[in-house]
Design an enzyme around this catalytic site. Structure first.
Site, PDB file in Angstrom:
ATOM      1  N   CYS A  74      23.724  -8.174 -10.855  1.00 23.28           N
ATOM      2  CA  CYS A  74      25.117  -8.403 -11.241  1.00 23.28           C
ATOM      3  C   CYS A  74      25.731  -7.169 -11.884  1.00 23.28           C
ATOM      4  CB  CYS A  74      25.203  -9.590 -12.192  1.00 23.28           C
ATOM      5  SG  CYS A  74      24.191  -9.416 -13.689  1.00 23.28           S
TER       6      CYS A  74
ATOM      7  N   GLN B  41      25.461 -11.139  -4.499  1.00 20.24           N
ATOM      8  CA  GLN B  41      24.262 -10.411  -4.908  1.00 20.24           C
ATOM      9  C   GLN B  41      22.984 -11.076  -4.405  1.00 20.24           C
ATOM     10  OE1 GLN B  41      25.206 -11.376  -9.171  1.00 20.24           O
ATOM     11  NE2 GLN B  41      22.966 -11.568  -9.346  1.00 20.24           N
TER      12      GLN B  41
ATOM     13  N   HIS C  95      24.969 -11.774 -17.984  1.00 23.02           N
ATOM     14  CA  HIS C  95      25.584 -11.662 -16.661  1.00 23.02           C
ATOM     15  C   HIS C  95      26.785 -10.719 -16.738  1.00 23.02           C
ATOM     16  CE1 HIS C  95      26.412 -12.731 -12.584  1.00 23.02           C
ATOM     17  NE2 HIS C  95      27.510 -13.416 -12.840  1.00 23.02           N
TER      18      HIS C  95
ATOM     19  N   ASN D 110      33.303 -13.003  -9.743  1.00 21.29           N
ATOM     20  CA  ASN D 110      31.853 -13.110  -9.808  1.00 21.29           C
ATOM     21  C   ASN D 110      31.249 -12.477  -8.550  1.00 21.29           C
ATOM     22  OD1 ASN D 110      29.338 -13.801 -10.780  1.00 21.29           O
ATOM     23  ND2 ASN D 110      29.681 -16.002 -10.780  1.00 21.29           N
TER      24      ASN D 110
END
Length: 332
Positions: free
Chosen positions: A140, A134, A279, A299
């Protein structure tokens, strides 16, 4: 024995010399800058960043000593966030905005059974795209959304297609999202339900707020989807969903030094707050290492972070870091 003693003596001298030699210490900073392409606008800024880097490095080394003595279950390593304080790091890449209102969608109570598979991993099954990055944008939430949708699309037609996060960053403002300033996966699902979403090829990621929607309506896919929320803070329900549904969008508390520099092992952080969700990530499986259970979490900080972009997060440890606080997934 004499030869061995001489070697140990030489090693001790080298270690002492390294610690005392400012040139060797300087090499760590130069190595960091070169590896991550860092440059600064002034000598004063570089000096400040250098100081932050060495403070972070000291904390990482102290933590890893605790790991060596068995006092923690995971290790840390220096990474591209090394010249940032934790507060700066949070502002740069964390971006989940918890809704102040209740979402108008159904809560899905999956049947929770005792004979779930001991482990699940959707990556080798082909339902997970490569790790994305990102960059310096609090998007996110968009990556968590596309990850869940990419998995469902694969399970629907056996075709793994990378979907456009930039489409969501630019175009889902009406639903409540704020582009690089944060958002919420469920709002992104609502946008896709109304307008569909472009593929990554048709709408590439730029890691910035463009200022207007450039989505190509004729090329948008998946309009008309719906989504559901799982029961909150129920890890058994989340495990059932991961096993039976596919990759699931989850939100966690990641604004902690140890998460910033996670490297390996099963991440359990006592200071995590399961209600402080800052997140959004993607649960793609679960497993165990001896008597320690973990979630496999994708992630969106690139492959240089963590375990090639992934983190193993403690499972069945009182919803540590909020892994099961706000899970959701789309239905095609």
């Amino acid at each position: 024995m004499v030869f061995k003693s001489v070697l140990l003596c030489i090693a001790a001298v080298l270690i002492t010399a390294t610690a005392a030699n400012p040139l060797i210490k300087e090499d760590r900073w130069l190595e960091f800058k070169n590896k991550h392409g860092k440059s600064y606008g002034s000598d004063e800024e570089e000096l400040s960043r250098k100081q932050i880097f060495y403070e972070n490095l000291k904390k990482i080394q102290n933590h890893n000593r605790l790991h060596e003595s068995g006092e923690t279950t995971f290790t840390l390593k220096m990474n591209k966030f090394g010249d940032l304080t934790t507060e700066e790091f949070k502002k740069l890449v964390l971006g989940t905005k918890i809704p102040l209102r209740n979402e108008l969608n159904m809560i899905h109570h999956l049947p929770v059974v005792d004979n779930l598979p001991a482990s699940v991993d959707w990556r080798p099954k082909g339902a997970v795209t490569a790790v994305k990055d990102q960059a310096a944008c609090g998007s996110c939430w968009a990556f968590s959304t596309t990850g869940a949708l990419e998995g469902q699309l694969f399970l629907y037609n056996k075709s793994l297609v990378s979907l456009s996060e930039q489409d969501l960053v630019d175009c889902s403002l009406e639903e409540g999202n704020l582009g690089c300033s944060g958002g919420w996966p469920q709002w992104a699902f609502q946008y896709i339900s109304k307008h569909g979403i472009n593929t990554e090829n048709d709408y590439p990621y730029e890691a910035k707020d463009y200022g207007k929607c450039r989505a190509k309506a004729p090329k948008a896919i998946l309009s008309g989807i719906s989504f559901v929320n799982l029961p909150e803070k129920d890890e058994k329900a989340l495990a059932s969903a991961v096993a039976n549904i596919g990759p699931i969008s989850i939100c966690i508390d990641a604004g902690i030094f140890s998460f910033q520099f996670y490297s390996s092992g099963i991440y359990y952080e006592a200071s995590c707050n399961p209600n402080n969700l800052d997140h959004a990530v993607l649960a793609v499986g679960y497993g165990s290492d001896g008597d320690r259970n973990y979630w496999i979490v994708k992630n969106s900080w690139g492959v240089s972070w963590g375990q090639k972009g992934y983190i193993l997060m403690a499972k069945d440890k009182n919803n540590n870091c909020g892994v099961a606080s706000k899970p959701s997934y789309p239905i095609i």
